[in-house]
Design a protein around this motif. Sequence first.
Motif, PDB file in Angstrom:
ATOM      1  N   GLY A 135      -4.119  -1.438  -2.013  1.00 51.55           N
ATOM      2  CA  GLY A 135      -3.833  -0.821  -0.716  1.00 51.55           C
ATOM      3  C   GLY A 135      -2.401  -1.080  -0.287  1.00 51.55           C
ATOM      4  O   GLY A 135      -1.690  -0.174   0.170  1.00 51.55           O
ATOM      5  N   MET A 136      -1.951  -2.311  -0.453  1.00 58.65           N
ATOM      6  CA  MET A 136      -0.571  -2.658  -0.106  1.00 58.65           C
ATOM      7  C   MET A 136       0.399  -1.917  -1.019  1.00 58.65           C
ATOM      8  O   MET A 136       1.440  -1.437  -0.569  1.00 58.65           O
ATOM      9  CB  MET A 136      -0.370  -4.165  -0.234  1.00 58.65           C
ATOM     10  N   LEU A 137       0.057  -1.809  -2.284  1.00 56.82           N
ATOM     11  CA  LEU A 137       0.891  -1.093  -3.243  1.00 56.82           C
ATOM     12  C   LEU A 137       1.092   0.361  -2.811  1.00 56.82           C
ATOM     13  O   LEU A 137       2.203   0.896  -2.898  1.00 56.82           O
ATOM     14  CB  LEU A 137       0.254  -1.152  -4.635  1.00 56.82           C
ATOM     15  N   LEU A 138       0.057   0.975  -2.294  1.00 57.87           N
ATOM     16  CA  LEU A 138       0.180   2.349  -1.783  1.00 57.87           C
ATOM     17  C   LEU A 138       1.152   2.421  -0.612  1.00 57.87           C
ATOM     18  O   LEU A 138       1.960   3.342  -0.520  1.00 57.87           O
ATOM     19  CB  LEU A 138      -1.184   2.892  -1.365  1.00 57.87           C
ATOM     20  N   TYR A 139       1.053   1.453   0.314  1.00 61.52           N
ATOM     21  CA  TYR A 139       1.976   1.441   1.455  1.00 61.52           C
ATOM     22  C   TYR A 139       3.417   1.394   0.993  1.00 61.52           C
ATOM     23  O   TYR A 139       4.291   1.997   1.598  1.00 61.52           O
ATOM     24  CB  TYR A 139       1.721   0.234   2.369  1.00 61.52           C
ATOM     25  N   PHE A 140       3.661   0.656  -0.086  1.00 62.35           N
ATOM     26  CA  PHE A 140       5.024   0.478  -0.570  1.00 62.35           C
ATOM     27  C   PHE A 140       5.371   1.435  -1.705  1.00 62.35           C
ATOM     28  O   PHE A 140       6.231   1.142  -2.544  1.00 62.35           O
ATOM     29  CB  PHE A 140       5.271  -0.978  -0.951  1.00 62.35           C
ATOM     30  N   GLY A 141       4.719   2.588  -1.696  1.00 62.78           N
ATOM     31  CA  GLY A 141       5.074   3.664  -2.613  1.00 62.78           C
ATOM     32  C   GLY A 141       4.969   3.314  -4.078  1.00 62.78           C
ATOM     33  O   GLY A 141       5.747   3.808  -4.896  1.00 62.78           O
ATOM     34  N   GLY A 142       4.037   2.452  -4.437  1.00 60.54           N
ATOM     35  CA  GLY A 142       3.860   2.077  -5.834  1.00 60.54           C
ATOM     36  C   GLY A 142       4.845   1.031  -6.318  1.00 60.54           C
ATOM     37  O   GLY A 142       4.919   0.759  -7.517  1.00 60.54           O
TER      38      GLY A 142
END
Length: 188
Positions: A135-142
């Motif tokens: 989920g955090m990875l998605l927030y930070f654009g991968g």
Amino acid sequence: MSADERRESVIRAAVVEFGRGGYDGTSTETIARRVGVSQPYLFRLFPGKQAIFRAAALRCLQDTRRVIEEAYGPHGDDLEAGGLAIAVAYQRLVADRDKLLMQMQTYVAVAKAEAAGDHEFGREIRAAWAGMYDGMLLYFGGDHVRTAEHFSFGMLINVLVSLGFPADHRVWAGFWSESREVVPDPER
């Protein structure tokens, strides 16, 4: 109280008791006593101590994920503001010593089980943690590096709060934003 409400009470009590005593140092009798139920009733709600621990650990991870989502959500594509909001919200979350201690005990219990060859004990917990990471990875654009940096800051927050460093201590100096505004102390 319904069985679901009692189950919820057991999870809340388990967070406190396991957080303070660890997996090995906490008896189901202590949890039952905190909730005000008998051990046999406790085992009608949960099949055993491991199930109670996992429920408490997963609750802590769910709470953390919810806090991250709520903090970042209003910031959309503003990675800097979203990242700072996450740090502030997380610091407030772990100011609850019981939740912080449970989180730390979770890592210890899973590591001990793994070292003893029990890979099943932490399977569900690892999956929940990986979901939080994703989920955090998605927030930070991968961006895995930025995601790892935020989780690293989170672990540093865990350590500093666990050790009781006050917000004005120099060890918090790395938590400044570009505007040089310090991450606020949740106790103030």
